[in-house]
Design a protein around this motif. Sequence first.
Motif, PDB file in Angstrom:
ATOM      1  N   ASP A   1      -8.806  24.550 -47.161  1.00 56.47           N
ATOM      2  CA  ASP A   1      -7.490  25.169 -46.970  1.00 56.47           C
ATOM      3  C   ASP A   1      -6.779  25.473 -48.285  1.00 56.47           C
ATOM      4  O   ASP A   1      -5.696  26.056 -48.273  1.00 56.47           O
ATOM      5  CB  ASP A   1      -6.592  24.239 -46.141  1.00 56.47           C
TER       6      ASP A   1
ATOM      7  N   CYS B   1      -5.187  23.546 -50.267  1.00 56.00           N
ATOM      8  CA  CYS B   1      -3.839  22.969 -50.245  1.00 56.00           C
ATOM      9  C   CYS B   1      -3.637  21.919 -51.334  1.00 56.00           C
ATOM     10  O   CYS B   1      -2.571  21.303 -51.411  1.00 56.00           O
ATOM     11  CB  CYS B   1      -3.531  22.380 -48.880  1.00 56.00           C
TER      12      CYS B   1
ATOM     13  N   LEU C   1      -0.464  22.650 -44.748  1.00 59.84           N
ATOM     14  CA  LEU C   1      -1.714  23.413 -44.646  1.00 59.84           C
ATOM     15  C   LEU C   1      -2.912  22.528 -44.313  1.00 59.84           C
ATOM     16  O   LEU C   1      -3.892  22.994 -43.738  1.00 59.84           O
ATOM     17  CB  LEU C   1      -1.997  24.150 -45.957  1.00 59.84           C
TER      18      LEU C   1
END
Length: 320
Positions: A75, A77, A102
């Motif tokens: 992701d 993140c 996220l």
Amino acid sequence: MFALVGRSIESLRQVARGLGTVLKHAAREPITKEFPDTMPQLAGHFRGRLALAVNPQTGDHLCISCLQCERVCPDKCIQITSHKSPETNKPELINFKIDHGLCMFCGLCTEVCPTNCIINTNDFEMADYSRESLVYDLKKLTLTQDESAHYYSKKELPMPKPKPKPAAKPAAGAAAAKPAADKPAGKPEAKAEAKPEAKPESAEAKPAAAAPEAKAAEESAAKPAETQAKAEDSAAKAIETQAKTVETATKAEETAAKSGETQQKAEEVLKAAEASTKTEESSEKPEEKTREIDLGRVPAKSDEAAETKAAEEPKKEGEQ
Ligand code: SF4
Ligand code: SF4
């Protein structure tokens, strides 16, 4: 008729079975938890909020800024800020951000971490009022020493070892202050410390091996041999020096001979130069004479031309 009786018996059996289940559960403790009054007991491998563990013993950060978690995160993140330390020449962590808005709590980042620094805690209560507040920075992510110890034991992770301390550099002042005379002073101390320990042992060992008289005889026998060897060495050295002086003398003679040859050559060259100058002088004199003769002819010609001009001028005046 028989069929009706059979069906009623079956229904009564099912009712009795249901009542039996109710009675069984009525006597048992409830398994549902009244969250948030009662917190559930979660397994060690539960993947909750991400956090950065520290060394439970020293409190040092364990992240080495290898960026493996950042790279593996599907992701994207995780955001790590680091710089290269000028002292250790290794990456040093500045900030660590994880966007929990996220994150899908897959746990891949915790799998790749070489120091078991990033871990999934059992915390799942992360509800907040804004997306920005779900972005956790280094301060928010860092666990305390007790929390780190708790998770290391819960997740059955190997306890991190304390960082090896860098070797203490010798202070410049102390190094300068160390006098050169310290070393010689130190050596005798060491010798003095070592020798007294060694000697008694040898003294203890030798009596068993040989008597002191025999030892003295051996020493006296060894001394003439040593002196003879020294004399031989000195004689060999004297021969070497004599040979060297002979070599230098021959070299000097050679150089002197060479210098004599060069002097002779120089004299010959000078003589040749003198002879050439004389021949030049002798060859130059006839030329001068011829020049004089030429110079004598030229004015004669000019005189003739002047006479002809003077003769022509009265003629021209007469014509006019
Ligand atoms: S748990 Fe998965 S999604 Fe969340 S930060 Fe780690 S790698 Fe990324
Ligand atoms: S993998 Fe571990 S050590 Fe490497 S940057 Fe991520 S948290 Fe730090």
